[in-house]
Design a protein around this motif. Sequence first.
Motif, short mmCIF file in Angstrom:
data_model
loop_
_atom_site.label_atom_id
_atom_site.label_comp_id
_atom_site.label_asym_id
_atom_site.label_seq_id
_atom_site.Cartn_x
_atom_site.Cartn_y
_atom_site.Cartn_z
N SER B 10 0.89 -1.21 -0.20
CA SER B 10 -0.07 -0.09 0.01
C SER B 10 0.83 1.31 -0.07
N ASP B 11 2.24 1.17 0.22
CA ASP B 11 3.17 2.46 0.23
C ASP B 11 3.40 2.94 -1.34
N VAL B 12 3.13 1.93 -2.21
CA VAL B 12 3.51 2.42 -3.57
C VAL B 12 2.39 2.15 -4.42
N SER B 13 1.47 3.39 -4.92
CA SER B 13 0.22 3.24 -5.64
C SER B 13 0.55 2.84 -6.95
N ASN B 14 -0.50 2.42 -7.53
CA ASN B 14 -0.69 1.84 -8.81
C ASN B 14 -0.02 3.00 -9.66
N ASN B 15 0.86 2.61 -10.55
CA ASN B 15 1.70 3.63 -11.62
C ASN B 15 2.43 4.67 -11.01
N SER B 16 3.32 4.34 -10.09
CA SER B 16 4.00 5.07 -9.10
C SER B 16 5.37 4.45 -8.72
N LYS B 18 8.70 4.36 -5.85
CA LYS B 18 8.92 4.88 -4.51
C LYS B 18 10.34 4.56 -4.21
N ASN B 31 5.35 0.29 -9.25
CA ASN B 31 4.02 -0.56 -9.07
C ASN B 31 3.51 -0.17 -10.58
N SER B 95 0.96 -8.61 2.72
CA SER B 95 1.02 -6.99 2.26
C SER B 95 2.16 -6.51 2.03
#
Lengths: 382, 123
Positions: B10-16, B18, B31, B95
Amino acid sequence: MMRTSLLMLESNPRPGPFSDDLSASPEMPEPARDTRLIEVQSKSGSTGFACEPGETILHAGLRQGVTLPYECATGTCGSCRAKVGSGEVAVDWDEAPGHSRVKRERGEILMCQTRPLTDCVVRVPANVSVGFPRHALPQHFGGRLDVIRRLTPDVIHFELSLSQPISFDAGQFVLLRVAGLEGMRAYSMVSYGRNVRTLQLVVKRKPGGGFGNWLFEEAREGLFIDVFGPLGRATFHPDEDHNLLMIAGGSGVAGMMSILERATQEDYFRSHRGYVFFGVRKLVDCFYLEEFSRYVRAAHGNLEVTIALSDEDCGETCHAQYPEVQLAFGMVHEVCARAMEGRYDNVMSYIAGPPPMVDGALRTLIVGARATPDRIRYDKFG
Amino acid sequence: MSWKYLCDVSDVSNNSLKLVDVDGIRIIVANYGEGFRAMPPICPHMEEPLDESGVVAGCVLTCTKHLWAWDLRNLDLMGETEKELKTYEVKQEGSRLLAFVERELTYDFDEDADDDEDFFANA
Ligand SMILES: Cc1cc2nc3c(=O)[nH]c(=O)nc-3n(C[C@H](O)[C@H](O)[C@H](O)COP(=O)(O)OP(=O)(O)OC[C@H]3O[C@@H](n4cnc5c(N)ncnc54)[C@H](O)[C@@H]3O)c2cc1C
Ligand code: FES
Ligand code: FES
């Protein structure tokens, strides 16, 4: 294969391959006024070419069809990074911003700022081949400053008459050198033509800039300018059959005018769409409005020109005096993103202007329009 | 050499992208919607920091500096891209995202006197 040839290279017996400045080492002989041979070792094998006295390695190679990597050709971007394997070189511009991209202590150079003093082996971390598939080979021309027209307090449009005819693609640029100013400056053609003897160019003055100072304060018609070109790959080719999206900041509009000129000459907008977004600060900073109007009127309703004003909100209307031109408020890439939503079908995008503006537009296109690199051509003006 | 914790899914959202630090090794987690990749934090072209210059869209990582791009599904080079992207193996446990980090992956732009091939190659 590559490895063997590298191992066979003669390494330079001297401590460093560099001689940055001739005057700094008086014991070194004056460079003989003759041709140096450059051997380029690249990822795709090796090739060689001759470098005339005074010529940089990049210019000599490009002139002879060697596809050396470059973007600005004037010392800022670092794309022409290479490494001297053997031989002596002189670096023209020590403070070139592109030097932040190279390890000079390890013999790395910017090919656009480096002249050979002896025959040299140069290693280039890219694929280098011979023969440009598409563009005319650049060469040196003599130029005469002909018409100088001030468009806004800080924009001048001018014409150069050339010693010989030149052919170039819409979107290309030339390098100019004027007496008394170190180095060359890149300027994109505003005009378009094959075998023409005249180039039209536009300069937006950078505060304190050398060429700007010269053009705005000293230049007069009849003066001589050295010209090298054409250069650049952000070019328009009608046979590619795309709709055209053009995003320009300030003087980045130069190349767009060339593209519009060619498209209009060939009635391209009879069967294709065109979208131009031209970013300036305020309404008074706009130029080429008359030209835009003429192109829109000739485009069968298929060309939209929008001026994005970043510092002045005139609402979303058409220009009072030039109703063919739309106005909008915001940064040019944001205005473009809003207006283009859902209209990216078969689009080739052209972007030019200051690097932060170009980066913003690239991001917009990749994220918002899912544009792939083969559908984007750009020039960063800095 | 071992599997190391990168971050939570959940720390790295879709199309991003980190940037994380794994025992002093900086790693970029991408991601791309259909999965995750972990890689060194710089562009293999001219060492731009990918957390600033990189964009993920349509399963493609593009560096906005000079438009080198890689398909993150199969790591294919796109367009005029000339170098491979190096990656750490990634796995998801619940997760949590983990990467197999044996040693820091780097692009040898030419660090030592006798590695001249690295100036050209991806090795
Ligand atoms: C591909 C491309 C196309 C461009 N097209 C246009 C255009 O159509 N219109 C426009 O207005 N601008 C254009 N520019 C920007 C333009 O080239 C100049 O950078 C700008 O006009 C400022 O020049 P200046 O001499 O006034 O400023 P300066 O700060 O004096 O010089 C700016 C540039 O000149 C070169 N330079 C400066 N000093 C030296 C030196 N001692 N030795 C060698 N080189 C030196 C460097 O490239 C530097 O970035 C373009 C740039 C690029 C890269
Ligand atoms: S091409 Fe030489 S620094 Fe840009
Ligand atoms: S630095 Fe990333 S593409 Fe050039």
